[in-house]
Scaffold this active site. Structure first.
Site, mmCIF file in Angstrom:
data_model
loop_
_atom_site.group_PDB
_atom_site.id
_atom_site.type_symbol
_atom_site.label_atom_id
_atom_site.label_comp_id
_atom_site.label_asym_id
_atom_site.label_seq_id
_atom_site.Cartn_x
_atom_site.Cartn_y
_atom_site.Cartn_z
ATOM 1 C CE LYS A 21 -11.276 31.835 3.115
ATOM 2 N NZ LYS A 21 -10.435 30.894 3.863
ATOM 3 N NE ARG A 26 -2.594 27.171 -1.880
ATOM 4 C CZ ARG A 26 -3.530 26.993 -0.946
ATOM 5 N NH1 ARG A 26 -4.264 28.019 -0.534
ATOM 6 N NH2 ARG A 26 -3.751 25.795 -0.412
ATOM 7 N NE ARG A 123 -10.466 25.232 11.599
ATOM 8 C CZ ARG A 123 -10.402 25.770 10.394
ATOM 9 N NH1 ARG A 123 -10.377 27.085 10.257
ATOM 10 N NH2 ARG A 123 -10.364 25.000 9.326
ATOM 11 C CG ASP A 315 -14.019 25.653 1.903
ATOM 12 O OD1 ASP A 315 -13.956 24.916 2.909
ATOM 13 O OD2 ASP A 315 -13.029 26.240 1.442
ATOM 14 C CE LYS A 342 -12.943 22.166 6.096
ATOM 15 N NZ LYS A 342 -11.585 22.301 5.550
ATOM 16 N NE ARG A 346 -17.821 26.009 7.647
ATOM 17 C CZ ARG A 346 -16.894 26.501 6.825
ATOM 18 N NH1 ARG A 346 -16.443 25.759 5.822
ATOM 19 N NH2 ARG A 346 -16.438 27.714 7.003
HETATM 20 C C1 S3P Z 1 -7.889 25.587 1.979
HETATM 21 C C2 S3P Z 1 -8.067 24.233 2.087
HETATM 22 C C3 S3P Z 1 -9.270 23.616 2.682
HETATM 23 C C4 S3P Z 1 -10.430 24.598 2.734
HETATM 24 C C5 S3P Z 1 -10.006 25.935 3.282
HETATM 25 C C6 S3P Z 1 -8.931 26.557 2.415
HETATM 26 C C7 S3P Z 1 -6.648 26.111 1.385
HETATM 27 O O1 S3P Z 1 -8.970 23.179 3.984
HETATM 28 O O2 S3P Z 1 -11.481 24.071 3.497
HETATM 29 O O3 S3P Z 1 -11.102 26.824 3.341
HETATM 30 O O4 S3P Z 1 -6.583 27.301 1.013
HETATM 31 O O5 S3P Z 1 -5.688 25.329 1.268
HETATM 32 P P1 S3P Z 1 -8.286 21.739 4.297
HETATM 33 O O6 S3P Z 1 -6.905 21.747 3.787
HETATM 34 O O7 S3P Z 1 -8.327 21.626 5.793
HETATM 35 O O8 S3P Z 1 -9.156 20.746 3.609
#
Ligand code: S3P
Length: 430
Positions: A21, A26, A123, A315, A342, A346
């Site tokens: 994901k 990106r 959030r 995660d 999150k 969680r």
């Molecule tokens: C992600 C970074 C993480 C992760 C999220 C995806 C990313 O979050 O928990 O599921 O793709 O950069 P945080 O940057 O808030 O730690």
């Protein structure tokens, strides 16, 4: 929508998990900002990634979907204003879309509004508002929450930013904004967060240098189109690793999983707990390490996890807590306060729902205490996902060892990161 699941005999076979994901988001973003035609092979067709694809279509990128691949004609670094309807960009449930996009919108010559669903609207966004405002963007919010109204500026001011939180979303937002700055932007974090943005920015031709936990990016005149192949998502593989480890007699091969060293904390911890896990066929695909994972049922020992490790498995902690209910002794997780912000809180959702199944789990302000001696006594119950994909999948794995029937309410939310999850699980259950 609810799903009913039952205890099984064992897990066996070979599977492939959906694409990563984080990397898909990106790849869509940088291909859209590049000049020329990019291909994103094996992208993740999930709800979250669709929000990113839609946002960039609105801002001038041409994105064609052909089976598992995306063909993207980039709009260049200067996007076009997305004005269509009342709200400009709808990010749904996706924190990654919102925060990474904020960095890109900070450098545009127009104003944009980002909205999202109920969960995303709760959030925290101050974490991106602060550095991007320092760079000169004009960002209004609902007291740090969505909607974000972002009025970009070009050029932005280059900054030196230190963050005591480990967050790849904020780091990526600042690095993306750095493409539009008037000099070199440096971002430093206490514990290294996932580094997919740094790797991919370099591949697209940006001038990025990494020194320990510090990253510097220089402004770019253009990015160049690339051919990117997205590996399988270790955060999705984690649910199958967990299932194979805790269901007696299991033996599973998971093919084509990304094992970036900023994401492989779960595997390291499980090995320390005595898990029979082997990484085979190690290779590099589009700047990312990738392998096949062979995992067998194992008797596990309890362990302690603290803030130095949490970012590398952030995660995976919900499903890790489930695994710990099956490990001999008491496991403690600390330094994981981020889990409270999150897709759901969680710490609360994992604790309350696993307790319903009979697990001995207590919440801490920043983590969990899990007594593994309750392990063999899980029993089916009616549980809630709280519309959080990773909670739904954790509970589905728990149901495989719980006596009787487990009913998961709002089970459909797995589509956020793993469309087809229940079918993939069924295919390997014996
Ligand atoms: C992600 C970074 C993480 C992760 C999220 C995806 C990313 O979050 O928990 O599921 O793709 O950069 P945080 O940057 O808030 O730690």
């Amino acid at each position: 929508m609810e799903i009913k699941l039952n205890k099984i005999n064992c897990i066996s076979g070979m599977i492939e998990v959906p694409a990563d994901k984080s990397i898909t988001h990106r790849a869509v973003m940088l291909s859209s900002l590049a000049e020329g035609n990019s291909v994103v092979r094996n992208y993740l067709p999930s709800d979250d990634c669709s929000r990113t694809i839609e946002a960039f279509r609105q801002m001038g990128a041409e994105i064609k979907i052909d089976d598992d691949d995306l063909y993207i004609k980039g709009a260049g670094l200067k996007l076009t204003s997305p004005h269509s309807g009342k709200y400009d960009i709808y990010a749904g449930n996706s924190g990654t879309t919102t925060r990474l996009l904020s960095g890109i919108l900070a450098g545009q010559n127009f104003e944009t509004v980002i909205t999202g669903d109920d969960s995303l609207s709760k959030r925290p966004m101050q974490r991106v508002i602060e550095p991007l405002s320092k760079m000169g963007a004009d960002i209004k919010s609902n007291d740090g929450l969505l909607p974000l109204i972002i009025k970009g500026k070009n050029p932005l001011k280059a900054i030196n930013y230190e963050n005591d939180k480990s967050t790849a979303q904020v780091k990526s937002a600042v690095l993306f904004a750095g493409l539009y700055a008037d000099g070199a932007t440096t971002y430093r974090e206490s514990v290294k967060s996932r580094d997919h943005s740094e790797r991919m920015l370099k591949a697209f031709g940006a001038d990025v240098s990494v020194d320990g936990n510090s990253v510097t990016i220089c402004p770019a005149e253009r990015l160049t189109a690339q051919d990117v192949t997205v590996p399988g998502d270790i955060s999705s593989a984690a649910f199958f690793i967990a299932a194979a480890l805790i269901v007696p007699g299991s033996n599973l091969i998971i093919k084509n999983v990304g094992v970036n060293p900023t994401r492989d904390g779960l595997i390291e911890v499980l090995k320390q707990m005595g898990a029979d896990i082997a990484l085979t066929n190690m290779r590099e695909v589009s700047q990312e390490p990738v392998c096949d994972i062979v995992v067998k049922y194992s008797r596990l020992r309890a362990i302690n996890i603290d803030a130095s490790l949490v970012p590398r498995m952030v995660d995976e902690i919900p499903v890790f807590v489930l695994i710990a209910t099956q490990a001999q002794g008491v496991t403690k997780v600390s330094g994981a306060k981020e889990l409270r912000v999150k897709e759901s809180d969680r710490i609360e959702t994992v604790t309350s729902q696993l307790k319903k199944l009979g697990a001995q789990v207590e919440s801490l302000e920043d983590g969990f205490i899990i007594n593994g001696d309750s392990g063999f006594n899980l029993a089916g119950a009616v549980v809630d996902s709280f519309e959080d994909h990773r909670i739904a999948m954790t509970l589905a794995v728990a149901s495989l060892i719980a006596k009787g029937e487990t009913v998961i309410n709002d089970s459909h939310c797995v589509d956020i990161s793993f469309p087809g999850f229940y079918k993939s699980l069924k295919d390997i259950c014996r």
